[in-house]
Scaffold this motif. Structure first.
Motif, PDB file in Angstrom:
ATOM      1  N   GLU A   1       0.827  -1.205   0.000  1.00 27.11           N
ATOM      2  CA  GLU A   1       0.000   0.000   0.000  1.00 27.11           C
ATOM      3  C   GLU A   1       0.867   1.263   0.000  1.00 27.11           C
ATOM      4  N   VAL A   2       1.953   1.223   0.778  1.00 21.34           N
ATOM      5  CA  VAL A   2       2.875   2.367   0.839  1.00 21.34           C
ATOM      6  C   VAL A   2       3.494   2.628  -0.529  1.00 21.34           C
ATOM      7  N   ILE A   3       3.924   1.560  -1.209  1.00 20.91           N
ATOM      8  CA  ILE A   3       4.545   1.705  -2.527  1.00 20.91           C
ATOM      9  C   ILE A   3       3.542   2.269  -3.534  1.00 20.91           C
ATOM     10  N   ASN A   4       2.322   1.751  -3.529  1.00 26.06           N
ATOM     11  CA  ASN A   4       1.284   2.243  -4.448  1.00 26.06           C
ATOM     12  C   ASN A   4       0.923   3.695  -4.149  1.00 26.06           C
ATOM     13  N   TYR A   5       0.888   4.038  -2.867  1.00 31.28           N
ATOM     14  CA  TYR A   5       0.587   5.418  -2.475  1.00 31.28           C
ATOM     15  C   TYR A   5       1.677   6.369  -2.980  1.00 31.28           C
ATOM     16  N   THR A   6       2.930   5.910  -2.890  1.00 32.03           N
ATOM     17  CA  THR A   6       4.050   6.725  -3.371  1.00 32.03           C
ATOM     18  C   THR A   6       3.926   6.981  -4.864  1.00 32.03           C
ATOM     19  N   LYS A   7       3.611   5.941  -5.623  1.00 30.55           N
ATOM     20  CA  LYS A   7       3.449   6.089  -7.075  1.00 30.55           C
ATOM     21  C   LYS A   7       2.310   7.055  -7.409  1.00 30.55           C
ATOM     22  N   THR A   8       1.214   6.931  -6.668  1.00 38.96           N
ATOM     23  CA  THR A   8       0.071   7.830  -6.899  1.00 38.96           C
ATOM     24  C   THR A   8       0.435   9.272  -6.565  1.00 38.96           C
ATOM     25  N   SER A   9       1.180   9.453  -5.481  1.00 41.06           N
ATOM     26  CA  SER A   9       1.595  10.805  -5.081  1.00 41.06           C
ATOM     27  C   SER A   9       2.494  11.431  -6.137  1.00 41.06           C
TER      28      SER A   9
END
Length: 777
Positions: free
Chosen positions: A397-405
């Protein structure tokens, strides 16, 4: 003696300028093939006429080729084909036939005993087998790439072997220069992240020792450069100009104002003793380093420290690895961020650490985008720290959130088209730095008890990534280093081969011929001297012309940077005006900040690209003129058979280091002014923005002009060093040839008595050099 020399020149392709018309010869099944081959190889430029005038000789030749042999060139062509045939045949039984044929010709007084001995030595089965192996290697369509460390080791061993075999001063000095080049290469790793991201813990785990000290973790306040060497630490303080800039920034940014106030209250009059016109350094005890680098240490010495240089004899650093451990990106002192960017622009690889519990902050995302779009970083490893505190699902989730950010921020900057490029340049690795450090510092059982084997910590994956990126077969830098070093060794070998070939030519001449050559040499010396002087003067003029052109480029930069100021002002003004017209409101500060920073960065990138184009265009015109002047002497600048291309000299220059200035003060001034603006007073806003930009752009302009000049001057020196190289090489060759000629005349009688042995010895040296040279390709 003529026979041995003729074969020697033939073997190295001196007589054959074009493809032979005799074709491939392969008649080894004939009983008399090797007898005929031996006879043909005995013919030399001095006695070939007596051979081709004999019907019996021509009848024998007709058995191996259907082409008539009428001239010396025909003899050479046929000998060349026969040699090619022999070079791919290493069967001892065949070579023994050839040896017996030479013995027979000696017994029949067709060739002298010394010539027979030389010919037999030339057709050594072991040497022919070695050549066949090299030829087969060269014929492969594509060699498998070798990792850097292995390639470097092979090359270093080759250099050592060459230095043992051939002990002339020039040869050894050139090889030593290549050794130094290989040994002095540095691979720099930049470590970034906001404060408390876990940078020091991970670094200690990588190095297998708490070298930064537990007291420094996690509040490192200064940039620290870790190098291999005898353990010691040096701290470097701000100089007066840098401190003045910090105080100036304090007038606009509250966090810096607090920093300056705190520093002055602590150090008072002592400040002048540590901050001088030129930055001063101090050697400190490694065990007491926290006193100078920790924000938590009493005394606040870290406030005055610009950066720390730390040396360690740890194995991790042995291969020329340097680590740049940066202060937190959220450091209140923006000048530290500038220093960080200065170093990162020169790094080969960047690791950005994010604490899993506070990952992908706006500062993180802005820094990642800036690094990949503007700082010339081509590969970025994002390390998610404290991975042991969350589940695998939460990590994802952290990795996906980073990509979205990242995507959202790119969209805000109108650069969402760059998303795929950025995501393809990023790799994510989660790590438990604490558990990795336990494994690496003799406390593995504690980590295992907590459920973490060394494989589970993530440290091995990071090490593999670092190793492959810096030293693997896909590393561009490693490949260029090896390619450059090989090229240097090959040039050295080729020069030595030419010298040996010249010695062979001298050995084949009578004393009268040598003296005539020396006389002719002396007659040409004055002419050559005039040519060299003229060329050197021309090159010097072109060099001065190139340096003068830098003034034109500086004027160009000044003009473009002034125009960039107008662009920034106009963009902010237009956006504020548009916002008032459409929404009756001022644009948000975040939008104004993005407009200013994007305009500055994109504008400077475009200006430097145009500067680079003009610099290369000027260098191209100079190179082409020099190439034309060299042509009459048969020199080549750049690669053989290629037209001169200046881009090859400046392929990776002007691409990094020009966007290190902080724009925070300017952004702060403009956003504050916009926040107070009124729709009916936009002209006042326009005037204020123009004034702010002019004030703050002064340091940016100075920085860019200074860097462009430094880079350009260095490149000009390197460029003309390469332009002058062919002239220096040829000049050196003439001096060396003259000495060889003089030595041959002075020692003629002694050499004449031993010339057979000398010829064989030189031949073996050249074959050895040839074999090594082919192996390097």
């Amino acid at each position: 003696m003529g026979l041995a020399n003729d074969y020697f020149l033939l073997y190295h392709g001196k007589h054959i300028e074009q493809t032979t018309t005799f074709g491939t010869i392969d008649n080894k099944s004939q009983d008399d093939f090797f007898d005929i081959t031996a006879l043909v190889l005995c013919a030399t430029r001095k006695d070939y006429e007596k051979y081709i005038s004999l019907d019996s000789f021509n009848e024998l030749v007709a058995k191996v080729t259907n082409k008539e042999v009428k001239t010396l060139d025909d003899i050479y062509q046929l000998q060349h084909c026969l040699l090619d045939s022999l070079k791919v045949d290493t069967k001892n039984v065949h070579l023994e036939k050839l040896h017996r044929a030479f013995e027979y010709l000696k017994d029949e007084n067709i060739i002298e005993k010394s010539s027979c001995k030389i010919l037999i030595s030339l057709f050594d089965p072991e040497e022919l087998a070695e050549n066949k192996e090299i030829d087969n290697l060269d014929d492969s369509s594509e060699k498998e790439k070798i990792p850097f460390k292995e390639a470097k080791s092979i090359l270093e061993n080759t250099i050592c072997d060459l230095k043992k075999l051939f002990k002339t001063d020039d040869f050894i000095n050139e090889l030593s220069g290549t050794q130094d080049y290989l040994g002095n290469q540095k691979f720099s790793i930049g470590i970034t992240g906001v404060m408390n991201a876990g940078k020091s813990t991970m670094l200690n785990a990588l190095m297998g020792q708490e070298i930064l000290g537990s007291a420094v973790v996690p509040e490192t306040a200064n940039l620290t450069i870790v190098k291999h060497g005898k353990p010691e630490a040096n701290v470097f303080y701000w100089n007066k100009n840098e401190w003045d800039r910090i105080e100036s920034s304090a007038q606009q940014i509250e966090s810096i104002a607090d920093f300056v106030k705190e520093t002055k209250s602590i150090f008072k009059d002592e400040l002048d003793n540590l901050i001088k016109e030129e930055s001063v350094s101090e050697k400190v005890d490694i065990n007491n380093l926290a006193k100078f680098t920790s924000a938590e240490a009493s005394g606040k010495k870290c406030n005055l420290v610009k950066y720390v240089e730390l040396k360690s004899d740890l194995d991790f650093l042995k291969e020329g690895i340097e680590i740049v451990d940066t202060p937190g990106l959220d450091d209140p002192v923006i000048q530290r961020e500038e220093i960080t960017k200065e170093y990162l622009s020169q790094c080969d690889l960047m690791l950005h650490l994010m604490n899993v519990s506070q990952s992908a902050t706006l500062k993180d995302v802005e820094f990642i985008i800036d690094a990949l779009l503007y700082q010339n970083v081509t590969k970025l490893l994002i390390v998610i720290t404290r991975a042991d505190t969350v589940s695998k699902e939460q990590l994802e989730e952290v990795i996906n959130y980073t990509k979205t950010s990242i995507e959202n921020q790119l969209r805000a900057q109108n650069k969402d088209s760059k998303l795929d490029y950025i995501l393809n340049s990023i790799k994510f690795i989660p790590i438990s730095g604490k558990m990795a450090l336990l494994h690496r510092t003799g406390r593995a059982q504690e980590a295992i008890d907590a459920g973490y084997n060394i494989e589970d910590t993530g440290i091995l994956e990071i090490e593999n990534y670092l190793h492959e990126t810096l030293f693997g077969t896909a590393s561009n830098k490693s490949e260029l280093i090896i390619k450059s070093a090989k090229s240097q060794v090959q040039k050295t070998i080729e020069k030595e081969i030419k010298s040996f070939n010249y010695e062979l030519v001298l050995l084949s001449k009578s004393k009268e011929e040598l003296e005539a050559d020396l006389e002719e040499f002396n007659q040409k010396k004055d002419t050559n001297k005039r040519i060299f002087t003229s060329l050197k003067e021309d090159i010097s003029l072109y060099k001065n012309d190139a340096k003068s052109y830098l003034e034109t480029l500086e004027t160009f930069l000044n003009t473009e940077l002034i125009e960039l100021q107008n662009v920034i002002r106009q963009r902010v003004y237009n956006d504020v005006k548009y916002s008032f017209e459409k929404t009756k409101k001022r644009p948000p500060s975040s939008r104004v900040k993005t407009i200013v920073e994007t305009a500055i960065k994109d504008g400077i990138i475009d200006i430097i690209r145009d500067y680079r184009y003009k610099f290369i265009k000027k260098s191209q015109s100079i190179g082409e003129v020099c190439e034309q002047k060299y042509q009459d002497l048969g020199f080549v600048i750049g690669h053989k058979n290629d037209n001169f291309d200046a881009r090859g000299f400046f392929q990776d220059d002007f691409k990094a280091g020009f966007l290190t200035s902080s724009n925070e003060v300017l952004v702060s001034k403009i956003t504050n002014e916009v926040s107070k603006s009124k729709a009916n007073k936009l002209n006042d806003l326009n005037s204020s923005i123009e004034s702010f930009i002019k004030e703050e752009f002064s340091s940016i302009e100075t920085n860019i002009l200074h860097k462009a000049k430094d880079v350009s001057q260095t490149l000009i020196e390197n460029f003309f060093a390469q332009i002058e190289e062919p002239l220096k090489v040829f000049e050196h060759k003439l001096k060396k040839d003259e000495k060889s000629l003089q030595d041959r005349i002075a020692n003629f009688e002694e050499n004449e008595a031993n010339k057979d042995e000398l010829t064989i010895e030189i031949h073996k040296k050249i074959k050895k050099l040839d074999a090594i040279n082919k192996g390097l390709k």
